[in-house]
Scaffold this motif. Structure first.
Motif, PDB file in Angstrom:
ATOM      1  N   ARG A 319       1.006  -1.341  -0.025  1.00 50.15           N
ATOM      2  CA  ARG A 319       0.140  -0.050  -0.183  1.00 50.15           C
ATOM      3  C   ARG A 319       0.843   1.243  -0.197  1.00 50.15           C
ATOM      4  O   ARG A 319       1.672   1.562  -0.781  1.00 50.15           O
ATOM      5  N   GLU A 320       0.648   2.334   0.779  1.00 49.92           N
ATOM      6  CA  GLU A 320       1.424   3.492   0.863  1.00 49.92           C
ATOM      7  C   GLU A 320       2.942   3.269   0.821  1.00 49.92           C
ATOM      8  O   GLU A 320       3.618   4.330   0.625  1.00 49.92           O
TER       9      GLU A 320
ATOM     10  N   GLY C 146      -4.154   7.652 -13.384  1.00 52.88           N
ATOM     11  CA  GLY C 146      -5.036   8.673 -13.126  1.00 52.88           C
ATOM     12  C   GLY C 146      -5.327   9.029 -11.945  1.00 52.88           C
ATOM     13  O   GLY C 146      -5.474   9.991 -11.561  1.00 52.88           O
ATOM     14  N   GLU C 147      -5.054   7.848 -11.068  1.00 52.10           N
ATOM     15  CA  GLU C 147      -5.160   8.321  -9.518  1.00 52.10           C
ATOM     16  C   GLU C 147      -4.282   9.314  -9.072  1.00 52.10           C
ATOM     17  O   GLU C 147      -4.327   9.927  -8.480  1.00 52.10           O
ATOM     18  N   LEU C 148      -2.869   8.964  -9.710  1.00 50.00           N
ATOM     19  CA  LEU C 148      -1.612   9.926  -9.312  1.00 50.00           C
ATOM     20  C   LEU C 148      -1.872  11.226  -9.665  1.00 50.00           C
ATOM     21  O   LEU C 148      -1.695  12.307  -9.106  1.00 50.00           O
ATOM     22  N   THR C 149      -2.509  11.238 -11.125  1.00 54.50           N
ATOM     23  CA  THR C 149      -3.030  12.700 -11.665  1.00 54.50           C
ATOM     24  C   THR C 149      -3.772  13.113 -10.657  1.00 54.50           C
ATOM     25  O   THR C 149      -3.795  14.548 -10.299  1.00 54.50           O
ATOM     26  N   GLY C 150      -4.991  12.476 -10.299  1.00 59.26           N
ATOM     27  CA  GLY C 150      -6.079  13.168  -9.235  1.00 59.26           C
ATOM     28  C   GLY C 150      -5.257  13.742  -7.880  1.00 59.26           C
ATOM     29  O   GLY C 150      -5.714  14.656  -7.433  1.00 59.26           O
ATOM     30  N   MET C 151      -4.290  12.983  -7.412  1.00 57.57           N
ATOM     31  CA  MET C 151      -3.448  13.211  -6.068  1.00 57.57           C
ATOM     32  C   MET C 151      -2.801  14.683  -6.575  1.00 57.57           C
ATOM     33  O   MET C 151      -2.782  15.533  -5.707  1.00 57.57           O
ATOM     34  N   LEU C 152      -2.231  14.539  -7.714  1.00 62.48           N
ATOM     35  CA  LEU C 152      -1.461  15.838  -7.977  1.00 62.48           C
ATOM     36  C   LEU C 152      -2.358  16.930  -8.378  1.00 62.48           C
ATOM     37  O   LEU C 152      -2.032  18.445  -7.738  1.00 62.48           O
ATOM     38  N   LEU C 153      -3.683  16.876  -8.702  1.00 62.86           N
ATOM     39  CA  LEU C 153      -4.625  17.798  -8.508  1.00 62.86           C
ATOM     40  C   LEU C 153      -4.786  18.426  -7.396  1.00 62.86           C
ATOM     41  O   LEU C 153      -5.206  19.543  -7.057  1.00 62.86           O
ATOM     42  N   PHE C 154      -5.330  17.573  -6.536  1.00 65.06           N
ATOM     43  CA  PHE C 154      -5.346  17.869  -4.974  1.00 65.06           C
ATOM     44  C   PHE C 154      -4.281  18.816  -4.413  1.00 65.06           C
ATOM     45  O   PHE C 154      -4.587  19.837  -4.163  1.00 65.06           O
ATOM     46  N   TYR C 155      -3.106  18.239  -4.665  1.00 71.08           N
ATOM     47  CA  TYR C 155      -1.892  18.926  -4.323  1.00 71.08           C
ATOM     48  C   TYR C 155      -1.705  20.247  -5.014  1.00 71.08           C
ATOM     49  O   TYR C 155      -1.504  21.247  -4.079  1.00 71.08           O
ATOM     50  N   ALA C 156      -2.005  20.445  -6.279  1.00 76.85           N
ATOM     51  CA  ALA C 156      -1.838  21.781  -6.965  1.00 76.85           C
ATOM     52  C   ALA C 156      -2.968  22.485  -6.407  1.00 76.85           C
ATOM     53  O   ALA C 156      -2.859  23.952  -6.085  1.00 76.85           O
ATOM     54  N   HIS C 175      -9.006   0.145  -2.880  1.00 75.66           N
ATOM     55  CA  HIS C 175      -7.991  -0.510  -3.741  1.00 75.66           C
ATOM     56  C   HIS C 175      -6.703  -0.271  -3.144  1.00 75.66           C
ATOM     57  O   HIS C 175      -6.362   1.163  -2.812  1.00 75.66           O
ATOM     58  N   GLY C 176      -5.485  -0.894  -3.058  1.00 77.91           N
ATOM     59  CA  GLY C 176      -4.284  -0.581  -2.663  1.00 77.91           C
ATOM     60  C   GLY C 176      -3.613   0.467  -3.279  1.00 77.91           C
ATOM     61  O   GLY C 176      -2.601   1.126  -2.573  1.00 77.91           O
ATOM     62  N   THR C 177      -4.061   0.555  -4.556  1.00 73.96           N
ATOM     63  CA  THR C 177      -3.483   1.877  -5.341  1.00 73.96           C
ATOM     64  C   THR C 177      -3.709   3.160  -4.811  1.00 73.96           C
ATOM     65  O   THR C 177      -3.151   4.085  -4.794  1.00 73.96           O
ATOM     66  N   ASN C 178      -5.114   3.277  -4.000  1.00 74.16           N
ATOM     67  CA  ASN C 178      -5.323   4.383  -3.420  1.00 74.16           C
ATOM     68  C   ASN C 178      -4.264   5.184  -2.565  1.00 74.16           C
ATOM     69  O   ASN C 178      -3.720   6.244  -2.786  1.00 74.16           O
ATOM     70  N   PRO C 179      -3.679   4.387  -1.451  1.00 72.73           N
ATOM     71  CA  PRO C 179      -2.664   4.662  -0.632  1.00 72.73           C
ATOM     72  C   PRO C 179      -1.429   5.019  -1.311  1.00 72.73           C
ATOM     73  O   PRO C 179      -0.812   5.797  -0.829  1.00 72.73           O
ATOM     74  N   ALA C 180      -1.264   4.245  -2.061  1.00 69.13           N
ATOM     75  CA  ALA C 180       0.073   4.196  -3.036  1.00 69.13           C
ATOM     76  C   ALA C 180       0.218   5.498  -3.714  1.00 69.13           C
ATOM     77  O   ALA C 180       1.136   6.242  -3.656  1.00 69.13           O
ATOM     78  N   SER C 181      -1.029   5.765  -4.513  1.00 67.57           N
ATOM     79  CA  SER C 181      -0.907   6.978  -5.248  1.00 67.57           C
ATOM     80  C   SER C 181      -0.916   8.275  -4.333  1.00 67.57           C
ATOM     81  O   SER C 181       0.067   9.045  -4.811  1.00 67.57           O
ATOM     82  N   ALA C 182      -1.327   8.118  -3.237  1.00 63.88           N
ATOM     83  CA  ALA C 182      -1.552   9.403  -2.382  1.00 63.88           C
ATOM     84  C   ALA C 182      -0.192   9.532  -1.846  1.00 63.88           C
ATOM     85  O   ALA C 182       0.417  10.761  -1.546  1.00 63.88           O
ATOM     86  N   ALA C 183       0.786   8.261  -1.283  1.00 68.94           N
ATOM     87  CA  ALA C 183       1.896   8.416  -0.821  1.00 68.94           C
ATOM     88  C   ALA C 183       3.000   9.051  -1.820  1.00 68.94           C
ATOM     89  O   ALA C 183       3.804   9.795  -1.517  1.00 68.94           O
ATOM     90  N   LEU C 184       2.447   9.047  -3.036  1.00 69.54           N
ATOM     91  CA  LEU C 184       3.630   9.549  -4.055  1.00 69.54           C
ATOM     92  C   LEU C 184       3.440  11.069  -4.053  1.00 69.54           C
ATOM     93  O   LEU C 184       4.348  11.874  -4.421  1.00 69.54           O
ATOM     94  N   CYS C 185       2.291  11.620  -3.438  1.00 71.65           N
ATOM     95  CA  CYS C 185       2.180  13.140  -3.367  1.00 71.65           C
ATOM     96  C   CYS C 185       2.470  13.488  -1.977  1.00 71.65           C
ATOM     97  O   CYS C 185       2.034  14.615  -1.553  1.00 71.65           O
TER      98      CYS C 185
END
Lengths: 443, 132, 485
Positions: A319-320, C146-156, C175-185
């Protein structure tokens, strides 16, 4: 509608079974204020006949060979894809399968990816390659994040001769992080100026592209030996991997990570995507690698088979804390690439690379003979930069009317390179076309 | 997975709530994970350990242990400096499954404060927590 | 039960690529050389790759044999929950293969690439309309992208308010991608439990939402196949504290023409063109993960954007607040062409009907398998339903055993052990393109397996028995990684 097999009787029987009286009734539990009232405002359904006409019309507005003579490279290359390769990559058993989560019924995809990983590692001279990523740009961004993870440092350096769009994607990925990107200038011969490296501390990695955006081969060994710190990684990026059929591979030149775009290997340009993010590294970094990996194992009866492995690096488990948020790869593009590499074989790969080089060298010679100057002196592969005289912009526009696309103007990416154009020739570029272009320019 | 009474909890080690064990051996303390922990994780495929010379506080994360489909953090039962690391786990992580208190040990440390051993549980107390 | 689909066919053995071939063979026709050889700089020259040399026949047989070891949508029902394995129309492939598209260079002058730009422009309009949002970017190359882009939009967005935030709320069903995408931001995930009805409760969100939280990531319908009925109240709470609501549109196939995501209070939504809009999954990609946004987030979308000026389509970089580029060029155009072709083939009525039938198929399966398998949330489902292996526990048969057996009956297994909130989960998403007969056969097979679990559990422990390979040793693969041959 031919994709929806339900007859009215089927619907009635099934509704009866679920004890609901209409299709609308299936959504009765959704609060009223969440329901859409109006119909979708999109065009009415087309028949397959109408669709063909419409798409045909749109596709015909695009400037493509053979109607146009296109001398564009810059990260997307026109290469011939053998009929057998396109045929195989279109097999619907490959095309309409999902990610191979259930290995017993996915051995086809799994073995093909294992073969792709093997040939990719070999081509790039690296120990391990992943199952692929989205494109060259995101592969570079992931490589730099990996360099930071491995080195535990906070700064990366990137050559200005790396594809400008890759650098922009890298900047997007790094924007919300605490990490810094330093750009390295390029020298007058077209290679990266690494002078600044020696004084950098906290350097996690250096990224150069070879052949770089100007088509020039970088002096990778020299860059490797200039790294200020044993912990900093050399990341070698590329947009034209066919070059390694002629020139030394990243791995042979000291790369810790090699990554880039594999569109060249049997994948159509398709207006920029899908491409193939190729990604390879030294084995000691494998647990820090992003992306899917396929590994060999045995089944219960002791027969050789393949599975997705080392998944604990990935988002669905860690996950994160995952090495990346990537879920899948560009499997079908990886398949096209491995079929392309297999069709060429080692011998064919070298021959094709050599032919690309010779075409571009011929093109260079013809332009030089016509009085034009090359912008950079460093050896190139199948593209190179030419400095045209002032006012060439007008000629370029006139050439477009004559259906010649005389390369890529670099001024949009490098303001200092006004009148400099990146020109490309591959095995698909006939000598007659190059001669015709030179003749038109001179006129 | 096994029933709790099929698992082995020797009385010469002390146990942390997070399922690590610690055993005083002369001047140093050996650390590993309990039979219960290895059984819960299933086949262990990789153990990530720190380097000799690293120091950690009590309950601080010092590494991870991975099965095919799970990752678990490892926490220091007592604070100290790493004197030795079981490098044989690199090639044979299955030792943690086969001999969690023996060949499957993970670290040898010099404790900052050996009295911290008293914060840990004996085998009976640990067994009680497992039975809930 | 009728005859099962599963049988043992004529399956060929096939070695690895490099175990075949001979130096001197070739599978490629080089063009006739019309230029002379030119010297190469010795210092840079390399040996080239040591690939095996194969004939065209070698290569063709090799990959045809491999293809026959794959299960695919074109061979049978693929009820993989959350993945929307619907039929991939063949006309889409024809459209994408048109030379004008397939051979188009991405850096063509814009007036010479109007068709592709028009397609991007129009597809963005259609997706904006279908989701009920205000604007769309097609640049992300996959759902996770797309999730990563969404999180980058939040950030911006938060940065533009000069108030960057550090946390994000992620439900336990995500989905596990949600926290992983958020962590990238740089966002730290704060988990939130769904309530006893399997959905988010506004109170729980209220308790943890604060002004340091960038927002919440919600999948709606969620991964239990349930509609998040409190979504508007949740969105109001998040918005009141200055946060944003992210919608994971992985399950959009349930609500086309039924629900406007924009009306629910969602600020950013990503779609998976390879799920809802019928482009093939390709054994793991390429996909496409557009993001659709509300008006207030439009300025931050990736560039370049295609805009219409008079009757011309133009690539514009003139969006100073944009988050930048997320793909080297414009995204996976080849996938966009297929989705565009699908939307035009379906039209507004059939898209809505597709969602209705997807839900009908799932509801029908849920109704008929209820009792045979444990149904943790017995409530109206959307396009998928989630069972568990609880009723089979006494026979020491697990979800894994049962789905492996399903292969012997000629079906691809459902998604298993996800969502994590249901132990031993079996997540079934039939999609609208499966006929009643195929669904009935699937149901019968599942019931037969449940019976086998009781009467002959060994059969299930040993399954599958009809596939090319039996169960594979994943422990060995991970302990002794062999990643290249």
């Amino acid at each position: 509608m031919r994709y929806l097999p339900h007859t009215p009787e089927d619907i009635a029987t099934m509704l009866k079974e679920v004890k609901i009286d209409s299709l609308e009734g299936l959504f009765a539990h959704i609060p009223q204020d969440c329901r859409r009232k109006e119909a979708l405002d999109i065009p009415a359904a087309l028949t397959e006949w109408e669709l063909n006409d419409h798409m045909d019309e749109m596709a015909h507005t695009m400037a493509t060979a053979p109607e146009y003579r296109v001398f564009l490279g810059g990260g997307s290359y026109r290469h011939y894809v053998p009929a057998a390769a396109s045929f195989l990559a279109a097999r619907s058993e490959f095309v309409t399968a999902y990610t191979p989560y259930q290995p017993e019924v996915s051995q086809g995809t799994l073995q093909a990816i294992y073969e792709y990983q093997t040939l990719t590692a070999q081509l790039l001279g690296m120990e391990v390659a992943n199952a692929s990523q989205y494109d060259g740009a995101s592969a570079l961004a992931e490589a730099m994040l990996m360099a930071i993870r491995v080195s535990r440092k906070k700064t990366v350096a990137v050559s200005r001769a790396v594809h400008p769009m890759y650098r922009r994607v890298l900047a997007t990925y790094f924007e919300p992080t605490e990490f810094n990107i330093i750009e390295l200038p390029y020298l007058s011969d077209g290679t990266t100026d690494i002078g600044a490296l020696r004084d950098m501390d906290d350097l996690g990695g250096v990224a150069v592209q070879s052949p770089n955006f100007f088509g020039c081969m970088e002096n990778l060994e020299a860059i490797k030996s200039s790294l200020p710190d044993k912990k900093s990684l050399l990341v070698v990026c590329f947009s034209e991997p066919l070059a390694y059929g002629l020139y030394k591979s990243p791995g042979h030149s000291g790369a810790d990570i090699a990554c880039g775009e594999g569109q060249s290997l049997g994948i159509g340009p398709t207006f920029g995507g899908p491409g193939l993010g190729m990604f390879a590294a030294k084995m000691k970094y494998v647990r820090n690698m992003p992306g899917r990996l396929v590994g060999q194992t045995v089944d219960k009866e002791g027969n050789r088979g393949y599975v997705l492995t080392l998944s604990t690096r990935e988002q669905h488990i860690r996950r994160e804390k995952a090495t990346s948020n990537i879920c899948t790869n560009h499997s079908l593009c990886a398949l096209a690439a491995v079929i392309f590499m297999a069709s060429l074989g080692g011998t064919g790969f070298k021959e094709l690379a050599r032919l690309n080089y010779d075409k571009a060298e011929y093109f260079k010679g013809a332009l030089q003979q016509a009085g034009f100057k090359l912008s950079f002196s460093q050896p190139t592969f199948n593209e190179f930069v030419v400095a045209f005289p002032d006012g060439f912009e007008k000629t370029y526009q006139e050439l477009l009317h004559k259906k010649f696309i005389a390369g890529l103007p670099l001024v949009d990416f490098y303001p200092e390179l006004k009148n400099h154009y990146l020109l490309c020739a591959t095995e698909t570029t006939a000598r007659d076309d190059m001669d015709a272009l030179v003749k038109e320019i001179v006129q | 997975m096994k029933e709790i009474n099929e698992l082995n909890f020797p009385d010469d080690v002390r146990y942390a709530k997070s399922h690590e064990w610690a055993r005083t051996e002369g001047d140093t303390i050996k650390i590993g994970i309990s039979d219960y922990a290895q059984d819960q994780l299933g086949d262990i495929v990789f153990v990530e350990l720190p380097e000799v010379g690293d120091t950690f506080g009590q309950s601080e994360e010092f590494g991870t242990v991975e099965s095919v489909k799970a990752v678990s953090e490892l926490y220091m039962p007592v604070a100290g400096e790493v004197m030795a690391v079981n490098n044989t786990l690199e090639d044979a992580p299955e030792k943690v499954n086969n001999a969690p208190y023996g060949d499957g040990w993970m670290l040898e440390i010099k404790a900052d404060n050996p009295a911290e051993m008293d914060d840990l549980m004996d085998n009976n107390a640990y067994l009680q927590t497992l039975k809930g | 039960m009728k005859d099962t689909l599963g049988t043992t066919g004529l399956i060929f053995n096939e070695s690895l690529l490099w175990e075949k071939g001979k130096k001197g063979r070739r599978g490629f026709s080089l063009p006739r050389r019309d230029v002379p050889e030119h010297a190469v700089a010795k210092k840079l020259e390399g040996p080239g790759p040591d690939f095996p040399d194969l004939s065209e026949v070698d290569v063709v047989r090799h990959y045809i044999r491999l293809s026959q070891w794959n299960f695919s949508v074109d061979s049978g029902m693929y009820p993989l929950g959350s993945c929307t394995m619907k039929y991939n129309p063949k006309t889409n492939e024809v459209q994408a293969a048109r030379p004008g598209f397939a051979h188009a260079h991405p850096l063509l002058p814009q007036h010479l690439s109007q068709g592709a730009l028009q397609l991007i422009y129009e597809l963005e309009q259609y997706l904006t309309e279908i989701t009920g949002m205000d604007a769309t970017s097609l640049q992300p190359a996959a759902g996770a992208h797309g999730e990563l882009t969404g999180m980058l939009l939040f950030y911006a967005y938060h940065k533009s308010k000069s108030a960057p935030r550090s946390k994000i709320i992620v439900p336990d069903t995500a989905h596990g991608t949600n926290p992983a995408s958020a962590a990238l931001c740089g966002y730290r995930s704060v988990p939130i439990k769904s309530n006893e009805r399997g959905v988010l409760s506004p109170q729980a969100v209220e308790e943890i939402m604060d002004t340091d939280t960038a927002g919440i990531m919600v999948t709606n319908p969620n991964t239990l196949g349930l509609f998040e009925e409190n979504i508007k109240a949740v969105a109001d709470i998040v918005h009141a504290k200055g946060g944003l609501v992210y919608g994971d549109g992985a399950n959009m196939n349930a609500v086309m023409g039924i629900v406007n995501m924009g009306d629910l209070g969602i600020d950013v939504l990503h779609l998976n063109l390879h799920k809802t809009f019928s482009s093939p999954h390709g054994g793991g990609g390429p996909g496409s993960g557009p993001v659709c946004v509300g008006k207030h987030l439009e300025p931050f979308l990736p560039v370049p954007r295609v805009i219409k000026q008079k009757n011309r389509y133009v690539l514009s970089e003139d969006f100073p607040e944009s988050l930048g580029k997320i793909h080297a060029f414009y995204g996976n155009v080849g996938v966009m062409i297929r989705a565009y072709s699908y939307i035009l083939s379906m039209g507004p009525e059939n898209l809505k009907k597709a969602s209705q039938l997807a839900v009908l198929n799932a509801a029908y399966i849920k109704e008929r398998l209820k009792g045979t398998f444990h149904l943790p949330y017995d409530r109206p489902c959307m396009h998928e339903c989630v069972f568990s292996d609880k009723l089979q526990e006494p026979y020491k048969v697990t979800t894994l055993d049962m789905v492996k057996r399903l292969m012997d009956y000629g079906f691809h297994p459902p998604t298993i052990y996800f969502p994590l909130v249901v132990p031993g989960a079996i997540m079934i998403e039939p999609t609208e393109t499966e006929s009643k007969e195929d669904i009935d056969l699937f149901i019968e097979s599942m019931k037969t397996i449940a019976r086998e679990a009781k009467e002959n559990p060994e059969l299930l422990h040993a399954a599958p028995c009809k596939t090319k390979r039996k169960r594979l040793d994943e422990t060995l693969a991970a302990r002794k990684p062999c990643l290249t041959g």
